[in-house]
Design a protein around this motif. Structure first.
Motif, PDB file in Angstrom:
ATOM      1  N   ILE A  63       0.720  -1.424  -0.062  1.00  0.00           N
ATOM      2  CA  ILE A  63       0.015  -0.069  -0.058  1.00  0.00           C
ATOM      3  C   ILE A  63       0.948   1.205  -0.134  1.00  0.00           C
ATOM      4  O   ILE A  63       0.687   2.159  -0.843  1.00  0.00           O
ATOM      5  CB  ILE A  63      -0.893  -0.050   1.325  1.00  0.00           C
ATOM      6  CG1 ILE A  63      -1.950  -1.282   1.169  1.00  0.00           C
ATOM      7  CG2 ILE A  63      -1.718   1.420   1.311  1.00  0.00           C
ATOM      8  CD1 ILE A  63      -2.651  -1.275   2.470  1.00  0.00           C
TER       9      ILE A  63
ATOM     10  N   ALA B 291       2.587   1.960  -3.188  1.00  0.00           N
ATOM     11  CA  ALA B 291       1.610   2.754  -4.468  1.00  0.00           C
ATOM     12  C   ALA B 291       1.466   4.100  -4.048  1.00  0.00           C
ATOM     13  O   ALA B 291       1.324   4.679  -5.070  1.00  0.00           O
ATOM     14  CB  ALA B 291       0.327   1.567  -4.507  1.00  0.00           C
ATOM     15  N   LYS B 292       1.096   4.127  -2.942  1.00  0.00           N
ATOM     16  CA  LYS B 292       0.721   5.541  -2.503  1.00  0.00           C
ATOM     17  C   LYS B 292       1.954   6.756  -2.756  1.00  0.00           C
ATOM     18  O   LYS B 292       1.879   7.861  -3.147  1.00  0.00           O
ATOM     19  CB  LYS B 292       0.268   5.636  -0.940  1.00  0.00           C
ATOM     20  CG  LYS B 292      -0.964   5.087  -0.521  1.00  0.00           C
ATOM     21  CD  LYS B 292      -1.505   5.052   0.825  1.00  0.00           C
ATOM     22  CE  LYS B 292      -1.922   6.639   1.151  1.00  0.00           C
ATOM     23  NZ  LYS B 292      -2.505   6.262   2.500  1.00  0.00           N
TER      24      LYS B 292
ATOM     25  N   TYR C 154      -5.384  12.096  -4.652  1.00  0.00           N
ATOM     26  CA  TYR C 154      -5.484  10.278  -4.775  1.00  0.00           C
ATOM     27  C   TYR C 154      -5.769   9.985  -3.765  1.00  0.00           C
ATOM     28  O   TYR C 154      -5.424  10.027  -2.602  1.00  0.00           O
ATOM     29  CB  TYR C 154      -4.116  10.034  -5.243  1.00  0.00           C
ATOM     30  CG  TYR C 154      -3.789   8.637  -5.282  1.00  0.00           C
ATOM     31  CD1 TYR C 154      -4.446   7.692  -6.188  1.00  0.00           C
ATOM     32  CD2 TYR C 154      -3.008   7.784  -4.211  1.00  0.00           C
ATOM     33  CE1 TYR C 154      -4.403   6.320  -6.044  1.00  0.00           C
ATOM     34  CE2 TYR C 154      -3.147   6.425  -4.325  1.00  0.00           C
ATOM     35  CZ  TYR C 154      -3.492   5.699  -5.169  1.00  0.00           C
ATOM     36  OH  TYR C 154      -3.409   4.354  -5.215  1.00  0.00           O
ATOM     37  N   SER C 155      -6.637   8.727  -3.989  1.00  0.00           N
ATOM     38  CA  SER C 155      -7.242   7.816  -2.903  1.00  0.00           C
ATOM     39  C   SER C 155      -7.168   6.197  -3.210  1.00  0.00           C
ATOM     40  O   SER C 155      -7.276   6.016  -4.328  1.00  0.00           O
ATOM     41  CB  SER C 155      -8.854   8.137  -2.750  1.00  0.00           C
ATOM     42  OG  SER C 155      -9.008   9.609  -2.300  1.00  0.00           O
ATOM     43  N   TYR C 156      -6.600   5.900  -2.300  1.00  0.00           N
ATOM     44  CA  TYR C 156      -6.363   4.422  -2.542  1.00  0.00           C
ATOM     45  C   TYR C 156      -7.478   3.383  -1.801  1.00  0.00           C
ATOM     46  O   TYR C 156      -7.728   3.719  -0.806  1.00  0.00           O
ATOM     47  CB  TYR C 156      -4.803   3.869  -1.805  1.00  0.00           C
ATOM     48  CG  TYR C 156      -4.502   2.650  -2.002  1.00  0.00           C
ATOM     49  CD1 TYR C 156      -4.986   1.400  -1.298  1.00  0.00           C
ATOM     50  CD2 TYR C 156      -3.681   2.308  -2.698  1.00  0.00           C
ATOM     51  CE1 TYR C 156      -4.565   0.295  -1.602  1.00  0.00           C
ATOM     52  CE2 TYR C 156      -2.833   1.012  -2.886  1.00  0.00           C
ATOM     53  CZ  TYR C 156      -3.322   0.003  -2.221  1.00  0.00           C
ATOM     54  OH  TYR C 156      -3.007  -1.359  -2.375  1.00  0.00           O
TER      55      TYR C 156
ATOM     56  N   TYR D 286      -9.058  -0.424  -1.161  1.00  0.00           N
ATOM     57  CA  TYR D 286      -8.749  -1.703  -1.225  1.00  0.00           C
ATOM     58  C   TYR D 286     -10.053  -2.544  -1.701  1.00  0.00           C
ATOM     59  O   TYR D 286     -11.067  -2.480  -1.325  1.00  0.00           O
ATOM     60  CB  TYR D 286      -8.401  -2.454   0.247  1.00  0.00           C
ATOM     61  CG  TYR D 286      -8.293  -3.979   0.298  1.00  0.00           C
ATOM     62  CD1 TYR D 286      -7.347  -4.503  -0.594  1.00  0.00           C
ATOM     63  CD2 TYR D 286      -9.097  -4.737   1.141  1.00  0.00           C
ATOM     64  CE1 TYR D 286      -7.191  -6.019  -0.616  1.00  0.00           C
ATOM     65  CE2 TYR D 286      -8.889  -5.915   1.224  1.00  0.00           C
ATOM     66  CZ  TYR D 286      -8.162  -6.652   0.217  1.00  0.00           C
ATOM     67  OH  TYR D 286      -8.243  -8.133   0.413  1.00  0.00           O
TER      68      TYR D 286
ATOM     69  N   ILE E 124      -6.574   4.218   4.176  1.00  0.00           N
ATOM     70  CA  ILE E 124      -6.992   3.814   2.666  1.00  0.00           C
ATOM     71  C   ILE E 124      -8.758   3.706   2.863  1.00  0.00           C
ATOM     72  O   ILE E 124      -9.253   3.849   3.698  1.00  0.00           O
ATOM     73  CB  ILE E 124      -6.722   2.230   2.444  1.00  0.00           C
ATOM     74  CG1 ILE E 124      -6.981   1.476   3.036  1.00  0.00           C
ATOM     75  CG2 ILE E 124      -5.115   2.361   2.178  1.00  0.00           C
ATOM     76  CD1 ILE E 124      -6.954   0.003   2.737  1.00  0.00           C
TER      77      ILE E 124
ATOM     78  N   THR F 297      -7.977   4.309  -7.015  1.00  0.00           N
ATOM     79  CA  THR F 297      -7.653   3.068  -7.403  1.00  0.00           C
ATOM     80  C   THR F 297      -8.207   2.001  -6.605  1.00  0.00           C
ATOM     81  O   THR F 297      -8.560   2.226  -5.381  1.00  0.00           O
ATOM     82  CB  THR F 297      -6.011   2.780  -7.796  1.00  0.00           C
ATOM     83  OG1 THR F 297      -5.482   3.036  -6.183  1.00  0.00           O
ATOM     84  CG2 THR F 297      -5.418   3.706  -8.529  1.00  0.00           C
TER      85      THR F 297
ATOM     86  N   THR G  35      -2.616  -5.526  -3.316  1.00  0.00           N
ATOM     87  CA  THR G  35      -2.643  -5.191  -1.749  1.00  0.00           C
ATOM     88  C   THR G  35      -2.158  -6.260  -1.174  1.00  0.00           C
ATOM     89  O   THR G  35      -1.314  -6.434  -0.216  1.00  0.00           O
ATOM     90  CB  THR G  35      -3.848  -4.586  -1.442  1.00  0.00           C
ATOM     91  OG1 THR G  35      -4.330  -3.541  -2.126  1.00  0.00           O
ATOM     92  CG2 THR G  35      -4.021  -4.306   0.021  1.00  0.00           C
TER      93      THR G  35
END
Length: 465
Positions: free
Chosen positions: A57, A60-61, A77-79, A81, A100, A304, A310
């Motif tokens: 995680i 990627a962030k 940007y927002s991650y 799962y 997240i 995403t 993940t």
């Protein structure tokens, strides 16, 4: 002569690698002593190395943060799962340590979200992106979540009826997204994804059902292709078509401010795996910005939904080679003490490749083998088709037990295999171990589930109470 297994690996791959190294004759995974794990818990076993979930995680962030800065990108940007990759509590708890959000795909997912809210793991500020084809119970559960104040729950509209279905059960106004039905790769048996609404139909759909609907606000356009994020002409072409839809929609829909590019980051499936994640992220952000500038619209916030990326690289399985069968002049079958069909179903269903390495005896001579499972099904095997190359392992010796590990198996295998239920030929599910590591590097292990017993299976089958 270089005839030992370690010689073969050194000649073929760059080794050691960040997660794999050798201590003596035995393999270490993220500095975890795998033979000690076997000696403590036995084999077969599965394990989840929890820190790798947070590691991926944060990787990627970091790539997205860097890309936003490099491109002077104004959106956020927002991650998220993708829970369907693994719904287990220990997975969600580890993932949610990293600030997240959540993507759901079915009715019971919402029950998990509500459970996490009660535990304080997520709040009303957490985005819950609700994908999938929605009927009855899923609609009811989404409505309950929103009616209870979770306004950051965004149902992604998959077909023309869902807005009406949701409107009937949600009390006030609510936000929505629309999923694009992407066109599949030419080699697919069908042309267009069954999920979402076609490119050409999205703007008319907005005009007919959303524009004058005071109850709903369109916030997000959702884009995902089945093959995932790849640096090839197909991916860039589909992304370009998606951005054309986004900019056309944005011009007539001021509330639209987010683009969800889905998931699809590949994970390591061999020691030779290479993928330039940082380049791909930077180029995606660059392409989005360029198209928006050309069309004169503000850039969207980026979401995403990484699932396999993940959790996939956190999982592993260890088997013992029970016996070797010489079936003809060329084929030697190493029989494992479990089943590929039941414990690694993707090896059977889609010929998926995983990293496979022996756990011990790296300084022994090697031989070419096939790997067979315990069921009486002819498809219960793992061979060069899945593994990309011929499989070589330390030579079988009935007096020297050989253990083999499969790595990066943490996504989908438990749910596809039916965790806790019946397995083909009544092969029991192996025990599952959770592995954690604190800030000082101290490793702890915990038994999550025991290997299935005959009583468990007999109860399911109706033979026992």
């Amino acid at each position: 002569m270089n005839t030992k297994y370690i010689d073969l690996i050194n000649q073929t791959f760059d080794f050691p690698q960040p997660e794999f190294k050798l201590e003596g004759k035995e393999l270490m995974f993220h500095d975890i002593d795998l033979m000690q794990l076997v000696e403590t818990y036995g084999a077969p076993l599965k394990f989840t190395y929890l820190p790798q979930i947070s590691n991926n995680i944060q990787r990627a962030k970091g790539w997205f943060d860097k890309a936003l800065k490099n491109n002077d990108y104004k959106g956020k940007y927002s991650y998220c799962y993708c829970t369907k990759s693994s719904h287990f509590k220990h997975v969600l708890h580890e993932a949610l340590k990293n600030d997240i959000h959540i993507e759901t795909s079915s009715a019971f997912d919402i029950d998990i979200v509500e459970n996490l809210k009660k535990e304080g793991k997520i709040t009303n500020d957490t985005y819950v992106i609700s994908n999938g084809f929605k009927r009855a119970q899923y609609v009811t559960n989404i409505a309950r979540l929103i009616n209870n104040g979770h306004n950051n729950c965004i149902p992604i509209i998959d077909n023309y009826e869902e807005i009406d279905l949701l409107s009937q059960e949600i009390d006030g106004n609510f936000n929505i997204g629309i999923r694009i039905a992407s066109e599949e790769e030419p080699k697919f048996e069908f042309y267009t994804s069954r999920l979402g609404i076609g490119y050409k139909n999205i703007v008319p759909f907005y005009k007919n059902q959303i524009k004058d609907n005071k109850k709903v606000t369109l916030k997000m356009l959702h884009f995902f292709i089945n093959t995932g994020i790849r640096d090839n002409a197909y991916y860039w072409n589909e992304l370009s078509k998606c951005l054309k839809v986004y900019t056309n929609l944005k011009k007539i829909c001021p509330s639209l401010d987010s683009l969800n590019i889905g998931g699809g980051f590949p994970i390591k499936n061999s020691l030779a795996f290479e993928f330039d994640y940082e380049y791909m992220v930077d180029e995606i952000i660059n392409q989005i910005k360029l198209v928006c500038e050309e069309e004169g619209v503000d850039v969207p916030n980026i979401f995403t939904e990484f699932g396999s990326f993940t959790v996939g690289e956190s999982g592993g399985a260890i088997y013992e080679v029970l016996y070797q069968k010489q079936q003809n002049d060329r084929e030697k079958w190493n029989m494992i003490n479990s089943s590929f069909i039941t414990t690694l179903p993707d090896t059977w269903a889609i010929n998926k490749r995983f990293v496979m390495l022996p756990v011990n005896r790296w300084h022994d001579t090697y031989e070419r083998v096939l790997l067979g499972g315990l069921t009486c099904d002819s498809d219960d095997y793992y061979n060069s088709e899945q593994h990309m190359n011929a499989i070589y392992l330390p030579k079988y010796n009935k007096d020297k037990p050989l253990y083999i590990g499969f790595f990066n198996i943490g996504a989908y295998q438990e749910t596809i295999g039916g965790f806790g239920g019946l397995q083909h030929c009544l092969i029991p599910s192996p025990k599952h171990i959770l592995i954690d590591k604190d800030a000082n590097g101290t490793v702890t292990t915990k038994l999550f589930s025991e290997q299935q017993k005959s009583e468990d299976l007999l109860k399911i089958l109706g033979y026992a109470n």
